[in-house]
Motif scaffolding. Structure first.
Motif, PDB file in Angstrom:
ATOM      1  N   LEU A  29       0.756  -1.042  -0.018  1.00  0.00           N
ATOM      2  CA  LEU A  29      -0.023   0.030   0.202  1.00  0.00           C
ATOM      3  C   LEU A  29       0.774   1.228   0.028  1.00  0.00           C
ATOM      4  O   LEU A  29       0.568   2.126  -0.853  1.00  0.00           O
ATOM      5  CB  LEU A  29      -0.889   0.068   1.198  1.00  0.00           C
ATOM      6  N   GLU A  30       1.775   1.318   1.050  1.00  0.00           N
ATOM      7  CA  GLU A  30       3.009   2.472   0.968  1.00  0.00           C
ATOM      8  C   GLU A  30       3.387   2.648  -0.399  1.00  0.00           C
ATOM      9  O   GLU A  30       3.658   3.648  -0.883  1.00  0.00           O
ATOM     10  CB  GLU A  30       3.820   2.130   2.024  1.00  0.00           C
ATOM     11  N   ARG A  32       2.424   1.739  -3.387  1.00  0.00           N
ATOM     12  CA  ARG A  32       1.437   2.261  -4.487  1.00  0.00           C
ATOM     13  C   ARG A  32       1.047   3.753  -4.103  1.00  0.00           C
ATOM     14  O   ARG A  32       0.867   4.423  -5.236  1.00  0.00           O
ATOM     15  CB  ARG A  32       0.205   1.352  -4.432  1.00  0.00           C
ATOM     16  N   ASN A  33       1.306   4.312  -3.054  1.00  0.00           N
ATOM     17  CA  ASN A  33       0.870   5.558  -2.501  1.00  0.00           C
ATOM     18  C   ASN A  33       1.961   6.493  -3.012  1.00  0.00           C
ATOM     19  O   ASN A  33       1.742   7.810  -3.238  1.00  0.00           O
ATOM     20  CB  ASN A  33       0.630   5.873  -1.190  1.00  0.00           C
ATOM     21  N   SER A 223       8.470   7.772   3.689  1.00  0.00           N
ATOM     22  CA  SER A 223       7.826   6.819   3.154  1.00  0.00           C
ATOM     23  C   SER A 223       8.763   5.838   2.559  1.00  0.00           C
ATOM     24  O   SER A 223       8.514   4.601   2.776  1.00  0.00           O
ATOM     25  CB  SER A 223       6.619   6.981   2.275  1.00  0.00           C
TER      26      SER A 223
END
Length: 252
Positions: A29-30, A32-33, A223
């Motif tokens: 998820l990180e 893809r963000n 991130s």
């Protein structure tokens, strides 16, 4: 190695694997963000890490050859270092490997002292302070050959929070090098070299650097940093398990 020892370790290894599997969606998820440009960089790094792991297991890289040159001076087979009767030789081998790693600290500090962006500095400094803490935990430690030796999670978090400027990083480096220095046994074959390296780092003069904060970059770098830390943790766990299996295989 006693088969019961392997059986005892298996539940812990399975639990750790399941924990890593559960964390995978968060990492994805990180990833893809992130902006596409950062995804490209991280993807490239991961591919190189994967190739490095494959080459390590196939024993084709120079670092493995150099590693073998060290341990082969202490044992005929790598698995011999896991035998209780060879614990002194095993620790001597371990200390030499750590000493070889310590000689890179001057270059690490020199590189970090040239950085000016706060986020970039944090991104580069955190793995280095965690590395020196791990080396200090392993140095002259027989437990390395009896189980896993890791820095505590709380200790890792503290290092990540503190490694935000050059004086702090130097203080952390000096702290752990001093811990190593105080534990150098006079009987260790590498003791003189270890002392010499630590003494030279103590005398190293570095220019003071003025770090510039780039607040609008911080979330992105944070991130990336957290993602790479997670990947590095997985990488180190995999390498540790692969090495352990390699040693066990050598015994048969």
């Amino acid at each position: 190695m006693d088969p019961t020892d392997t059986q005892k370790k298996q539940p812990d290894q399975d639990k750790e694997k399941m924990s890593n599997v559960k964390k995978q969606p968060r990492v994805s998820l990180e990833f893809r963000n992130l902006a596409e440009s950062y995804q490209v960089v991280i993807n490239d790094i991961c591919q190189k890490m994967g190739h490095g792991m494959a080459e390590f297991l196939e024993k084709k890289v120079n670092s493995v050859q150099e590693w073998e040159k060290v341990w082969s001076r202490y044992a005929k087979k790598l698995s011999d270092l896991a035998k209780p009767e060879n614990i002194d030789l095993a620790v001597h081998c371990l200390n030499e490997l750590i000493t070889n790693a310590l000689q890179h600290i001057p270059d690490v500090l020199t590189y970090l002292s040239q950085l000016r962006n706060q986020s970039v500095f944090n991104f580069c400094a955190i793995p280095q302070v965690m590395a020196i803490a791990t080396l200090a935990a392993c140095y002259n430690n027989q437990q390395v050959f009896r189980g896993r030796v890791k820095i505590r999670k709380g200790q890792a978090v503290t290092l990540m929070m503190e490694a935000t400027n050059m004086p702090a990083v130097k203080a952390i480096m000096y702290q752990y090098m001093e811990e190593i220095y105080q534990r150098i046994p006079s009987s260790d074959p590498s003791s003189s070299k270890t002392k010499q390296i630590i003494s030279s780092v103590r005398k190293q003069n570095l220019p003071s650097c003025q770090l510039v904060s780039r607040n609008h970059y911080s979330p992105i770098y944070l991130s990336c940093a957290m993602l790479l830390v997670a990947l590095s943790w997985q990488y180190l766990s995999t390498m540790s398990q692969a090495t352990e299996e390699y040693v066990q295989t050598g015994e048969h």
